[in-house]
Motif scaffolding. Structure first.
Motif, PDB file in Angstrom:
ATOM      1  N   SER A 164      78.462  58.612  81.953  1.00 57.08           N
ATOM      2  CA  SER A 164      79.338  59.671  82.451  1.00 57.08           C
ATOM      3  C   SER A 164      80.764  59.499  81.950  1.00 57.08           C
ATOM      4  CB  SER A 164      79.312  59.707  83.982  1.00 57.08           C
ATOM      5  OG  SER A 164      79.953  58.570  84.538  1.00 57.08           O
ATOM      6  N   ASP A 167      80.557  60.211  77.773  1.00 57.90           N
ATOM      7  CA  ASP A 167      80.508  61.641  77.443  1.00 57.90           C
ATOM      8  C   ASP A 167      80.946  62.435  78.673  1.00 57.90           C
ATOM      9  OD1 ASP A 167      79.993  64.209  76.693  1.00 57.90           O
ATOM     10  OD2 ASP A 167      77.937  63.861  76.022  1.00 57.90           O
ATOM     11  N   ARG A 168      82.244  62.629  78.818  1.00 57.69           N
ATOM     12  CA  ARG A 168      82.764  63.284  80.017  1.00 57.69           C
ATOM     13  C   ARG A 168      82.426  64.766  80.052  1.00 57.69           C
ATOM     14  NH1 ARG A 168      86.054  59.819  82.908  1.00 57.69           N
ATOM     15  NH2 ARG A 168      86.816  57.993  81.764  1.00 57.69           N
ATOM     16  N   ASP A 169      82.076  65.361  78.927  1.00 62.11           N
ATOM     17  CA  ASP A 169      81.659  66.769  78.930  1.00 62.11           C
ATOM     18  C   ASP A 169      80.329  66.941  79.659  1.00 62.11           C
ATOM     19  OD1 ASP A 169      83.882  67.574  77.526  1.00 62.11           O
ATOM     20  OD2 ASP A 169      82.912  67.390  75.566  1.00 62.11           O
ATOM     21  N   VAL A 170      79.433  65.993  79.472  1.00 63.54           N
ATOM     22  CA  VAL A 170      78.152  66.017  80.179  1.00 63.54           C
ATOM     23  C   VAL A 170      78.293  65.373  81.552  1.00 63.54           C
ATOM     24  CG1 VAL A 170      75.785  65.124  80.202  1.00 63.54           C
ATOM     25  CG2 VAL A 170      76.743  66.066  78.094  1.00 63.54           C
ATOM     26  N   GLY A 171      78.975  64.225  81.597  1.00 65.85           N
ATOM     27  CA  GLY A 171      79.133  63.520  82.863  1.00 65.85           C
ATOM     28  C   GLY A 171      77.807  63.005  83.380  1.00 65.85           C
ATOM     29  N   LYS A 201      72.673  62.521  72.147  1.00 66.62           N
ATOM     30  CA  LYS A 201      73.490  62.866  70.989  1.00 66.62           C
ATOM     31  C   LYS A 201      72.670  63.164  69.737  1.00 66.62           C
ATOM     32  CE  LYS A 201      77.419  62.660  73.022  1.00 66.62           C
ATOM     33  NZ  LYS A 201      78.176  63.918  73.250  1.00 66.62           N
ATOM     34  N   GLU A 209      71.595  66.785  74.981  1.00 67.28           N
ATOM     35  CA  GLU A 209      72.699  66.940  75.921  1.00 67.28           C
ATOM     36  C   GLU A 209      72.779  68.347  76.504  1.00 67.28           C
ATOM     37  OE1 GLU A 209      76.246  65.937  73.831  1.00 67.28           O
ATOM     38  OE2 GLU A 209      75.917  67.377  72.209  1.00 67.28           O
ATOM     39  N   HIS A 213      74.284  70.136  80.257  1.00 69.98           N
ATOM     40  CA  HIS A 213      75.552  70.852  80.301  1.00 69.98           C
ATOM     41  C   HIS A 213      75.550  71.853  81.448  1.00 69.98           C
ATOM     42  CE1 HIS A 213      76.606  69.966  75.836  1.00 69.98           C
ATOM     43  NE2 HIS A 213      77.382  69.253  76.632  1.00 69.98           N
TER      44      HIS A 213
END
Length: 314
Positions: A164, A167-171, A201, A209, A213
């Motif tokens: 998390s 990759d803060r976009d996915v968390g 990724k 991913e 999202h």
């Protein structure tokens, strides 16, 4: 079964006494000491299975080399042999190493020394409370994850928290716990983390991913594709689903989000994961269609429909 950290490691860590589990560490109901369990025929079958598994392990060790040193060379020389052997099932004691090799995560690990430790120890995540809340819901019937704040739950928390942050976009999304949990049964925290990175990724296959999202866009795409495939491949069932307004979001979302690790029997899920890591998401479609086709007559029956509607309305 506990975590596998290398191809040479055997099961480690004691299983809680008096708790009946299968060979994978999943709790099972006690059926009593029936005569069949201890018959000479049963013992002979077990011995034969063991001999077959040992021969299989020797073939795989020769194929991958020490620590996977021969893997890439063998795959280039004999890709069809590798594909066939994976479809027959990876030996359980080698599964952790082979999963890392076929997913590309071993390369990511070697290229990023110290990164996992940095993420776990020195970074904070906005998803930490959500992860803690969901930990006990992940594989609750597996002994490794049963103890509150035990080693299994701590490792699962660390991997999910690290991703998390990575990759803060996915968390963090709840279904990720089942994927990370499955990986942790066969490898260390750091290895599991980098395999999760490789999957989301797209180190080898299409990135996953999008399954996690906001709005789950890739899930919606896959469900749309599955619905069209059902109509094309199993037209009778597809027509029935259309008439009854049953769409894949009602039954198949978890198939994609957890790659069957949430709902399928553990041994079957492992075999699916062997092929999934090697061949990609198409195996999810193939297994899903095979399951629907196998259950087609039951699914179109009036009895099933009434039961299904009762569940939806209750």
């Amino acid at each position: 079964m506990s975590r596998k950290r290398s191809e040479n490691e055997n099961d480690s860590g004691p299983v809680t006494p008096h708790v009946p589990v299968d060979r994978f560490g999943v709790l099972k109901q006690e059926h009593g000491n029936s005569p069949e369990r201890f018959s000479s025929k049963s013992r002979l079958a077990s011995s034969t299975d063991h001999d077959r598994e040992e021969r299989k392990v020797r073939k795989w060790r020769k194929m991958i080399g020490v620590g996977g040193s021969d893997w890439k060379h063998y795959v280039r020389r004999k890709p069809n042999v590798v594909k066939r052997r994976i479809r027959k099932g990876i030996p359980d004691r080698l599964r952790g190493l082979v999963w890392q090799l076929i997913s590309g995560s071993r390369d990511l690990l070697l290229m990023n020394p110290g990164v996992y430790e940095q993420l776990v120890i020195y970074e904070t995540s906005a998803s930490e409370l959500d992860i803690i809340r969901d930990i006990s819901r992940t594989f609750p019937s597996h002994v490794f994850f049963q103890k509150r704040h035990g080693p299994g739950q701590r490792s699962l928390y660390n991997v999910l928290k690290a991703y998390s942050v990575y990759d803060r976009d996915v968390g963090y999304v709840q279904g990720m716990g089942f994927i990370a949990g499955l990986l942790l049964l066969y490898m260390s925290e750091e290895d599991a983390f980098w395999l999760l990175v490789a999957l989301l990724k797209g180190a080898v296959h299409a990135p996953m991913e999008g399954l996690y999202h906001a709005g789950l866009p890739l899930v919606q795409q896959y469900l749309f594709q599955l619905e069209n495939l059902v109509r094309e491949v199993i037209p009778k069932l597809g027509e029935h689903f259309t008439e009854e307004m049953i769409n894949p979001s009602m039954y198949a979302s978890q198939w994609f989000i957890t790659v069957f690790s949430y709902s399928f029997p553990f041994p079957l899920a492992l075999r699916i994961w062997d092929v999934f890591l090697s061949e990609g998401v198409k195996i999810v479609f193939k297994v899903g269609l095979a399951l629907l086709n196998y259950c087609q007559e039951e699914l179109v029956s009036e009895v099933f429909l009434k039961s299904y509607k009762f569940i939806l309305l209750s």
